[in-house]
Design a protein around this motif. Structure first.
Motif, PDB file in Angstrom:
ATOM      1  N   LYS A  80     110.247 137.903  77.211  1.00 55.97           N
ATOM      2  CA  LYS A  80     110.031 139.288  76.802  1.00 55.97           C
ATOM      3  C   LYS A  80     108.708 139.432  76.056  1.00 55.97           C
ATOM      4  O   LYS A  80     108.426 138.706  75.108  1.00 55.97           O
ATOM      5  CB  LYS A  80     111.187 139.758  75.914  1.00 55.97           C
ATOM      6  CG  LYS A  80     111.036 141.187  75.406  1.00 55.97           C
ATOM      7  CD  LYS A  80     112.216 141.576  74.533  1.00 55.97           C
ATOM      8  CE  LYS A  80     112.059 142.994  74.012  1.00 55.97           C
ATOM      9  NZ  LYS A  80     113.194 143.394  73.147  1.00 55.97           N
ATOM     10  N   GLY A  81     107.889 140.390  76.529  1.00 59.72           N
ATOM     11  CA  GLY A  81     106.640 140.716  75.872  1.00 59.72           C
ATOM     12  C   GLY A  81     105.519 139.731  76.073  1.00 59.72           C
ATOM     13  O   GLY A  81     104.407 139.956  75.574  1.00 59.72           O
ATOM     14  N   GLU A  82     105.766 138.630  76.804  1.00 62.29           N
ATOM     15  CA  GLU A  82     104.727 137.619  76.981  1.00 62.29           C
ATOM     16  C   GLU A  82     104.324 137.450  78.452  1.00 62.29           C
ATOM     17  O   GLU A  82     103.140 137.478  78.780  1.00 62.29           O
ATOM     18  CB  GLU A  82     105.193 136.272  76.423  1.00 62.29           C
ATOM     19  CG  GLU A  82     105.412 136.274  74.916  1.00 62.29           C
ATOM     20  CD  GLU A  82     105.786 134.896  74.402  1.00 62.29           C
ATOM     21  OE1 GLU A  82     105.662 133.920  75.175  1.00 62.29           O
ATOM     22  OE2 GLU A  82     106.208 134.793  73.224  1.00 62.29           O
ATOM     23  N   ARG A 207     104.134 143.578  81.249  1.00 63.22           N
ATOM     24  CA  ARG A 207     104.805 142.383  80.734  1.00 63.22           C
ATOM     25  C   ARG A 207     106.319 142.544  80.817  1.00 63.22           C
ATOM     26  O   ARG A 207     106.845 143.656  80.899  1.00 63.22           O
ATOM     27  CB  ARG A 207     104.357 142.098  79.298  1.00 63.22           C
ATOM     28  CG  ARG A 207     102.841 141.916  79.196  1.00 63.22           C
ATOM     29  CD  ARG A 207     102.387 141.548  77.797  1.00 63.22           C
ATOM     30  NE  ARG A 207     100.934 141.470  77.739  1.00 63.22           N
ATOM     31  CZ  ARG A 207     100.213 140.404  78.073  1.00 63.22           C
ATOM     32  NH1 ARG A 207     100.870 139.297  78.479  1.00 63.22           N
ATOM     33  NH2 ARG A 207      98.902 140.414  78.012  1.00 63.22           N
ATOM     34  N   ALA A 208     107.016 141.425  80.805  1.00 61.47           N
ATOM     35  CA  ALA A 208     108.478 141.422  80.969  1.00 61.47           C
ATOM     36  C   ALA A 208     109.142 142.209  79.841  1.00 61.47           C
ATOM     37  O   ALA A 208     108.868 141.953  78.668  1.00 61.47           O
ATOM     38  CB  ALA A 208     109.001 139.994  80.987  1.00 61.47           C
ATOM     39  N   PRO A 209     110.026 143.171  80.175  1.00 61.89           N
ATOM     40  CA  PRO A 209     110.720 143.943  79.138  1.00 61.89           C
ATOM     41  C   PRO A 209     111.878 143.193  78.506  1.00 61.89           C
ATOM     42  O   PRO A 209     112.414 143.612  77.484  1.00 61.89           O
ATOM     43  CB  PRO A 209     111.216 145.176  79.905  1.00 61.89           C
ATOM     44  CG  PRO A 209     111.440 144.671  81.293  1.00 61.89           C
ATOM     45  CD  PRO A 209     110.388 143.634  81.528  1.00 61.89           C
ATOM     46  N   VAL A 210     112.290 142.072  79.122  1.00 61.73           N
ATOM     47  CA  VAL A 210     113.435 141.307  78.615  1.00 61.73           C
ATOM     48  C   VAL A 210     113.279 139.869  79.103  1.00 61.73           C
ATOM     49  O   VAL A 210     112.664 139.618  80.139  1.00 61.73           O
ATOM     50  CB  VAL A 210     114.769 141.912  79.121  1.00 61.73           C
ATOM     51  CG1 VAL A 210     114.887 141.785  80.629  1.00 61.73           C
ATOM     52  CG2 VAL A 210     115.962 141.272  78.433  1.00 61.73           C
ATOM     53  N   SER A 211     113.805 138.935  78.334  1.00 62.80           N
ATOM     54  CA  SER A 211     113.789 137.540  78.768  1.00 62.80           C
ATOM     55  C   SER A 211     114.903 137.311  79.788  1.00 62.80           C
ATOM     56  O   SER A 211     115.991 137.872  79.675  1.00 62.80           O
ATOM     57  CB  SER A 211     113.980 136.613  77.570  1.00 62.80           C
ATOM     58  OG  SER A 211     112.906 136.751  76.650  1.00 62.80           O
TER      59      SER A 211
END
Length: 402
Positions: A80-82, A207-211
């Motif tokens: 998430k976020g990366e 970027r990914a909203p969730v892992s």
């Protein structure tokens, strides 16, 4: 010769007598038997189902443009976020037909003429400012000698301020006309033409909203997209639920919290699950036979403490949802039941003889029926009775393999 005839006659009489005696003996019919037992019993609603990630995130394009080749593929782990999962570039300009091109060229010429006029106005404004400054200097010298009034000096100062403001206005107008020229020239930009400044600020990184893991990618290749187009889906595959589509007539017999057994998932043992939700609205689905059916989605969670195997999104499973259960029910194989008028009946074997017995049954599943009255644990009944079996028929257990 006479003695021989007597012996042959005696043997024939004995043979005939033996045959008559055998024919007069009652027939013993071989049958399959089963024992009435007491123990746990369940009635289940069975159907195919699929696993799914509880919270699936669909990532859509926030702006229109050209999405580059996907930097991730199905199964990749994202943070998430990366993790950058997509990159969108500005879309290519459209091709201009002959009419549109000539209109754009005329707009450029018009903007350039307006810019030239604005530059001329700057020259005029500068000349006016220089003249007003000279007039101010002259009025100041005369005022120092006492040959002109204060009002004349103030008028000269005001004229300078006005000329300075007009020069600033002329410069602002020229800047505006210059921007209009750039905008008009931009319309003439052909596909594939991009300036260095545009390339440096070209992209929007998503970027990914969730892992979790990438579940699907709409297209791995670069392509034009509009705002709102789904690019890929992401979800945590360690948080699964099970969805089963049941006939509405079966779903109404179930309730939230009902236990279930998950089978045919790829392993040998059944997994325990619990009904979490029965959706309140049904939908129409056409069966393989072309029949319209009303189906209801039933959502199940794996039971607490279950070691969930490495299943993924949309994996097929087989669910048996418990409608009724008992810990110590009197039960018999359903293959022993048949109708005797309006009643249920079985053949009970006692002392090698079949006895027609009416019974009352309760719950039934695909293999067994609950006995309410008429039988006791330990009774032996005939399964799949043929038309050779009737009240009082002598029976024996069929040998294995026959």
């Amino acid at each position: 010769m006479k003695l021989r005839t007597i012996v042959i006659g005696a043997v024939a009489v004995a043979a005939i007598g033996g045959a008559v005696w055998v024919s007069m003996q009652p027939e013993i019919v071989p049958v399959d038997m089963a024992e009435v037992t007491a123990g746990p019993m369940e009635v289940t609603v069975n159907a195919d189902g699929t696993t799914r990630v509880r919270d699936v995130f669909e990532v859509a394009a926030p702006v229109s443009g050209t999405v580059g080749r996907s930097p991730v593929k199905v199964g990749d782990t994202v943070i998430k976020g990366e993790t950058v999962i997509a990159r969108i570039e500005p879309g290519e300009p459209a091709f201009l037909d002959e009419r549109a091109r000539k209109q754009a060229e005329a707009a450029v010429a018009q903007a350039e003429a307006a810019l030239a006029l604005a530059k001329t106005q700057i020259t005029v404004a500068e000349a006016d400012l220089n003249n007003a400054q000279r007039q101010l200097n002259r009025a100041f010298d005369l005022h120092e000698r006492g040959t002109t009034s204060d009002a004349a000096l103030e008028t000269a100062e005001t004229a300078v301020d006005i000329a300075s403001a007009q020069l600033d206005s002329a410069h602002a107008t020229a800047d505006m006309r210059m921007s209009e020229v750039a905008a008009a020239r931009a319309v003439l930009t052909q596909p594939g033409e991009r300036t260095l400044d545009e390339e440096e600020a070209c992209c929007v990184d998503i970027r990914a909203p969730v892992s979790g893991k990438v579940l699907s990618v709409t297209s791995t290749s670069a392509r034009p997209v509009t705002a709102g187009t789904t690019l890929l889906t992401i979800g945590p595959t360690d948080d699964l639920e099970i969805v089963v589509e049941l006939l509405s007539t079966d779903a109404v017999r179930l309730a939230a919290g009902a236990p279930a057994h998950i089978e045919r998932w790829g392993g040998d043992m059944a997994l325990d699950a619990v009904v979490r939700e029965i959706e309140p609205a049904a939908f129409t689905k056409v069966s393989a036979l072309g029949i319209e059916e009303q189906r209801v989605r039933v959502v199940l969670d794996f039971a607490d403490g279950v070691d969930v195997p490495p299943l993924g999104h949309n994996f097929r499973v087989y669910a048996r949802i418990v409608e009724w259960s008992a810990d110590n029910a009197l039960r018999l194989p359903i293959s022993a039941l048949f109708r005797d008028g309006a009643d249920w009946a079985v053949f009970v074997v006692r002392d090698g003889t079949a006895h027609l017995t009416s019974i009352d049954i309760g719950q039934r599943n695909s293999d067994e029926a609950e006995v309410l009255s008429g039988l006791e644990a330990g009774d032996r009944v005939i399964t799949h009775p043929s038309d050779r079996v009737a009240q009082g028929t002598l029976v024996e257990a069929r040998a294995a393999g026959n």
